[in-house]
Design a protein around this motif. Structure first.
Motif, PDB file in Angstrom:
ATOM      1  N   ILE A 148     -11.364 -72.798  13.907  1.00 52.67           N
ATOM      2  CA  ILE A 148     -11.680 -74.230  13.987  1.00 52.67           C
ATOM      3  C   ILE A 148     -10.584 -74.880  14.825  1.00 52.67           C
ATOM      4  CG2 ILE A 148     -11.945 -76.361  12.665  1.00 52.67           C
ATOM      5  CD1 ILE A 148     -12.554 -74.385  10.238  1.00 52.67           C
ATOM      6  N   TRP A 149     -11.009 -75.634  15.813  1.00 50.72           N
ATOM      7  CA  TRP A 149     -10.037 -76.390  16.604  1.00 50.72           C
ATOM      8  C   TRP A 149     -10.098 -77.853  16.178  1.00 50.72           C
ATOM      9  CZ3 TRP A 149     -10.097 -75.240  22.591  1.00 50.72           C
ATOM     10  CH2 TRP A 149      -9.667 -73.922  22.817  1.00 50.72           C
ATOM     11  N   MET A 150      -8.956 -78.460  16.086  1.00 48.95           N
ATOM     12  CA  MET A 150      -8.916 -79.917  15.923  1.00 48.95           C
ATOM     13  C   MET A 150      -8.211 -80.498  17.153  1.00 48.95           C
ATOM     14  SD  MET A 150      -9.444 -82.689  14.118  1.00 48.95           S
ATOM     15  CE  MET A 150      -9.097 -84.308  14.811  1.00 48.95           C
TER      16      MET A 150
ATOM     17  N   VAL B 200     -17.899 -81.821  16.117  1.00 48.99           N
ATOM     18  CA  VAL B 200     -17.979 -82.934  15.165  1.00 48.99           C
ATOM     19  C   VAL B 200     -16.881 -83.936  15.509  1.00 48.99           C
ATOM     20  CG1 VAL B 200     -18.074 -83.600  12.738  1.00 48.99           C
ATOM     21  CG2 VAL B 200     -18.603 -81.249  13.381  1.00 48.99           C
ATOM     22  N   ILE B 201     -17.287 -85.188  15.648  1.00 48.80           N
ATOM     23  CA  ILE B 201     -16.296 -86.250  15.816  1.00 48.80           C
ATOM     24  C   ILE B 201     -15.791 -86.603  14.412  1.00 48.80           C
ATOM     25  CG2 ILE B 201     -15.907 -88.620  16.599  1.00 48.80           C
ATOM     26  CD1 ILE B 201     -16.786 -87.184  18.998  1.00 48.80           C
TER      27      ILE B 201
ATOM     28  N   ASP C 128     -15.020 -71.451  16.849  1.00 46.24           N
ATOM     29  CA  ASP C 128     -16.393 -71.444  16.316  1.00 46.24           C
ATOM     30  C   ASP C 128     -16.893 -72.862  16.120  1.00 46.24           C
ATOM     31  OD1 ASP C 128     -16.913 -68.526  15.866  1.00 46.24           O
ATOM     32  OD2 ASP C 128     -14.989 -68.782  14.855  1.00 46.24           O
ATOM     33  N   CYS C 129     -15.987 -73.804  16.043  1.00 48.55           N
ATOM     34  CA  CYS C 129     -16.385 -75.211  16.083  1.00 48.55           C
ATOM     35  C   CYS C 129     -15.174 -76.044  16.484  1.00 48.55           C
ATOM     36  CB  CYS C 129     -16.964 -75.690  14.746  1.00 48.55           C
ATOM     37  SG  CYS C 129     -15.739 -76.149  13.551  1.00 48.55           S
ATOM     38  N   VAL C 130     -15.468 -77.235  17.013  1.00 43.29           N
ATOM     39  CA  VAL C 130     -14.384 -78.116  17.453  1.00 43.29           C
ATOM     40  C   VAL C 130     -14.524 -79.463  16.748  1.00 43.29           C
ATOM     41  CG1 VAL C 130     -13.394 -79.376  19.396  1.00 43.29           C
ATOM     42  CG2 VAL C 130     -14.096 -77.007  19.702  1.00 43.29           C
ATOM     43  N   LEU C 131     -13.464 -79.875  16.092  1.00 47.12           N
ATOM     44  CA  LEU C 131     -13.409 -81.217  15.496  1.00 47.12           C
ATOM     45  C   LEU C 131     -12.644 -82.099  16.475  1.00 47.12           C
ATOM     46  CD1 LEU C 131     -12.350 -80.258  11.839  1.00 47.12           C
ATOM     47  CD2 LEU C 131     -14.622 -80.192  12.877  1.00 47.12           C
TER      48      LEU C 131
END
Lengths: 690, 245
Positions: free
Chosen positions: B189-191, B133-134, B14-17
């Protein structure tokens, strides 16, 4: 090397090669090359060809010089030690594989990053390379690796270093010389590389002579290497001309191709690679070539195919490769099964039946040559004649810089030359077209700003000649004495920078120009700089300079400022603080300047702005006007290094035009260079057709 | 692409950091070029020979890291060079320190090249509607410059630098702020990062992220608590994996 271990293209091609190596023992290696090398390993000497012939060997066995013995000898010695002559034969395939991996690595550096995978696949997985190297058993990969290494140096502009591997390639296999005239044309055509031609030529000749001449004294070498029947193949396709004469097709076609390259003149590196691929393809198609000759064009054609936007080019190549393999399975020597040599030679000779009164192989050859011809035409059309570089360089780029006296026209002109190099740019100064020397009485009636005081027709005609690529002769105005010199030669160049009070005044002169710049310096700053220049550099009295400025003001309004409207780019330097120029003693280099750029073309400066901010650390504001005009206000003092780094990002397709060692400036001058470079990059893109 | 915790990847994120340095580009070469430029400046302008420079620099760097702890300013080149010059015995030299910082970043950027397929991967995320997001250590000024330089700002929606929060990764604040900037994300969430402790352990403990470690020369795969859920060496592999979900 670790990357190779994860590279599916490499691993796939390697697996096929290893399987071939285990399965097939190429007949030509067993019959021709292995006995020669086995004999050499057993009794090494300085004249291996004579020794081999004396021992009753076949004169056709090993038509190669010392370099080949150097490359394949160590493997052969190990093979001999392990398994006698059969070990020598196996070592040939193993050494070929090692060299082939070297060629894979060289090719991965020759191709652009984004095109690397297709280039490598087109070479490494090609049926041509798999057949030639590991079934038919030719050793041509060795000189091709040397030639490719030469191209790698050449791409990085190390012409002299390129000469050594290229010379070695020719010394290893004389046919590689087919590529060299194109390299010479390439070096000749680019102003920035031209100076490197003598070093390249001498080094190449030196390497070839040093390696070939000592062998020439050996009779065995002359018989086996220079006397090889392979050399006569280039004249075998000939048309009877009458009177017992023949027209040799390949030499005629080759020189036509070379002449085309000569006419193209300014070719970039990609065009050079395409020409070399075309020349080798031509050689293969117009001669009864050995299968190994196909390996000469494969890596270079692979680079072109990766760049090609036409799917049909890749399809043609696949069709060509498959037809090639089928044809040579029919007509050329094949391989035996390594573990069961008794089963005899594997080939498709039995399929070569008669069809409509001719052998199937001849029909196949005809189809192959036809497809090869289409592939060749496609390569030249796409890479040369439709190429951006060619289309952008058919005529010189003409840059017109207008502006009032002291606005910085000469400085800007010099900044452009610093980017492009003196060999690639020529400067025309409007001052050289003033009608009268400084002391003549007519200056009391007219100012320099009045078009009537200048030979504008002559200026236009000279620029027209330079635009046609021809040099002109013009007088030069010597500011130190206020007199015109005798006429001097102005050389033709890829870029012509015309700077002057009236560079955007005569309509005919404007129509010649590709880039129209008006230098609209802040008036107070211009007066400050002009006073400083005329007084300190040109030695005029201060009062005279001031009164001259005042006297010129009406003509400035009438003749100079209207040229703003004809410019596509208006560059204005202004002081960040007005008080800095209140004192005429302030050194110009101490002034903090900012650059105002106005473009009337509604151009998108977003990427340029980002690079200027990110790399040069400047403050930048963009404004857009209702009429579509864009204005950038840029403040900052980038270092020359930052300007150079920004230039790499801004140059785009214009990078091929930049000097090999461009001089980048810091501060406002560096920013001016970047703005001009950005315009050049747009111009080349437009000329190139996108 | 190696999936260590395969069952956890049961759908698209759902989002990638994303970490920046040494994850989206190889840090080694640009850093060496930057350091060489600063060393050259010290040699030519301050007559500091290379060995003296290197020794003083290393000691200064250690000293600052010790004094400042894991904060953004502990990475400040300006502070490193200021202290290096001071340690050599030349006191504080603002002009030279600024010039050396400038030389470092200028040379650094001129050598920095994104890994292949980074922008393509980010574009895949954009098309799939996955916000990015970086999340990076270091000071904001240079990280903003890098984003512009690489053109990453066209793809990444947000950035969190450790200068915005109390401490460098693996402290949880940067990860938490990243999610807060997105308005709070619930779900996968992926980091994606190179550092086993800072990126892998940090993101997992702070926000329960699935962690994908970028491996290349000089990067050791995390083990134990720092073991990532997946590793990859090429962004093209990551793209394929993302497309397969």
């Amino acid at each position: 090397m670790r990357e190779l271990g994860r590279d599916p293209i490499f691993l796939g091609g390697l697996a096929v090669r290893l399987a071939q190596l285990a399965l097939f023992a190429p007949v030509i290696q067993e019959v021709w090359f292995a006995p020669f090398l086995a004999r050499f390993v057993e009794a090494p000497g300085m004249a291996p060809w004579s020794d081999f012939l004396a021992s009753g060997g076949d004169a056709r066995a090993f038509p190669y010089g010392f370099l080949y013995i150097l490359a394949y000898g160590p493997g052969a010695a190990i093979g001999e030690l392990l398994a006698g002559e059969r070990g020598v034969a196996l070592s040939l395939s193993v050494t070929t594989l090692v060299i082939d991996i070297g060629l894979y690595l060289a090719l991965s550096r020759l191709a652009r990053r984004e095109e690397r995978r297709i280039s490598l696949a087109a070479y490494w997985l090609s049926p041509i390379t798999l057949y030639v190297g590991y079934f038919h058993g030719q050793l041509d990969v060795f000189p091709v690796l040397l030639l490719t290494a030469g191209f790698l140096f050449l791409r990085n502009h190390h012409a002299r270093w390129a000469a050594y591997p290229m010379g070695l390639a020719v010394a290893a296999k004389a046919s590689m010389i087919v590529a060299l005239p194109f390299v010479v044309v390439y070096l000749l055509g680019q102003a920035r590389l031209k100076a490197k031609l003598p070093a390249f030529g001498l080094a190449t000749i030196f390497v070839i002579a040093a390696l070939m001449l000592p062998s020439y004294s050996l009779e065995g070498f002359r018989t086996m290497v220079l006397g090889t029947p392979e050399l006569t193949k280039i004249t075998q396709l000939a048309v009877p001309y009458g009177g017992g004469l023949f027209l040799f097709i390949f030499p005629a076609a080759y020189f036509a191709l070379l002449f085309t390259a000569w006419r193209v003149r300014r070719m970039n590196f990609e065009a050079l690679v395409a020409f070399v691929a075309a020349a080798f393809l031509l050689l293969y198609c117009l001669t009864p070539a050995s299968p190994g000759w196909a390996l000469w064009f494969t890596p270079f054609l692979a680079v072109h195919l990766a760049r090609s936007h036409a799917p049909r080019a890749k399809l043609l190549y696949i069709g060509f490769s498959l037809a090639f393999v089928v044809l040579h399975l029919m007509i050329s020597q094949g391989a035996e099964l390594r573990l069961a040599p008794g089963l005899g030679e594997l080939n498709l000779a039995g399929l070569d039946i008669q069809v409509s009164g001719a052998a199937l192989s001849s029909w196949l050859l005809s189809a192959l040559v036809l497809v090869g011809g289409v592939l060749l035409a496609q390569t030249l059309r796409e890479r040369i004649f439709s190429g951006i570089f060619h289309r952008a360089t058919r005529k010189p780029i003409i840059v017109n810089i207008a502006g009032d006296s002291g606005a910085g026209k000469d400085t800007l002109s010099d900044l452009i030359v610093d980017m492009l190099g003196p060999a690639a740019a020529t400067e025309v100064s409007g001052d050289d077209y003033h009608i009268w020397d400084r002391h003549k009485p007519m200056w009391q009636a007219l100012t320099h700003l009045n078009p009537k005081a200048n030979h504008l027709d002559r200026l236009t005609e000279d620029v027209r000649e330079l635009a046609r690529g021809r040099p002109v002769r013009a007088r030069h105005y010597d500011h130190s004495v206020g007199r015109m010199t005798k006429p001097l030669s102005i050389p033709a160049a890829d870029t012509v920078v015309v700077s002057g009070l009236h560079a955007l005044y005569p309509r005919a002169l404007i129509e010649l120009s590709d880039l129209r710049i008006f230098l609209d310096m802040d008036e107070d700053l211009r007066r400050f700089l002009k006073v400083r220049r005329d007084v300190t550099q040109r030695g005029h009295p201060l009062e005279k300079v001031i009164s001259s400025l005042d006297r010129r003001a009406p003509d400035r309004e009438r003749f100079i400022l209207p040229q703003r409207e004809r410019a596509t780019l208006i560059l204005s330097l202004e002081p960040r603080r007005a008080r800095d120029i209140a004192d005429v003693e302030t050194a110009p280099e101490q002034l903090e300047l900012r650059l105002r750029v106005q473009s009337k073309r509604s151009e998108d400066f977003a990427r340029l702005s980002e690079i200027l901010v990110a790399v040069c650390g400047v403050f930048l504001v963009e404004k857009r006007w209702q009429d579509g005009g864009v204005e950038l206000l840029i403040e900052g003092h980038p270092t020359a290094r930052e300007v150079a780094n920004a230039a790499r990002h801004i140059a785009g397709d214009f990078k091929d035009f930049l000097s090999l060692s461009p001089v980048w400036h810091d501060g406002a001058n560096g920013l001016l260079q970047l703005m001009i470079l950005e315009q050049f990059s747009r111009l080349v893109a437009i000329r190139g057709g996108y | 692409m190696k999936l260590i915790n395969k069952s956890a990847f049961d759908g698209r994120p759902d989002c990638v950091l994303l970490d920046l340095d040494n994850t989206l580009y190889d840090y080694t070469l640009p850093h060496a070029a930057g350091q060489a430029a600063a060393r050259d400046y010290a040699g030519s302008q301050l007559s500091i020979d290379a060995d003296t420079f290197d020794t003083a620099f290393n000691v200064s760097r250690q000293e600052l890291k010790h004094r400042l702890g894991a904060t953004a300013s502990s990475h400040s080149r300006l502070l490193y060079y200021q202290r290096t010059i001071e340690r050599v015995g030349l006191a504080t030299q603002p002009f030279a320190a600024l010039q050396m910082e400038q030389a470092y970043w200028s040379a650094f950027l001129s050598e920095a090249v994104l890994f292949e397929d980074v922008l393509e991967f980010l574009d895949d995320l954009r098309i799939a509607g996955v916000p990015v997001v970086i999340v990076t250590d270091l000071t904001a000024q240079i990280q903003h410059r890098k984003l512009l330089y690489f053109g990453l700002h066209r793809y990444a929606d947000w950035m969190v630098t450790s200068e915005e929060v109390k401490a460098d990764k693996p402290a949880p604040e940067a990860f938490e702020l990243a999610l807060a900037k997105l308005g709070g994300i619930e779900g996968r969430i992926w980091m994606v990062g190179d550092n086993a402790e800072r990126d892998v352990l940090g993101a997992r403990e702070a926000v329960g992220a699935l962690t994908l470690q970028k491996l290349h020369n000089g990067v050791a795969e995390g083990t134990g608590r720092c073991q990532p859920d997946a590793t990859f060496t090429r962004f093209s592999d990551l793209r394929r994996f993302f497309a397969s979900l």
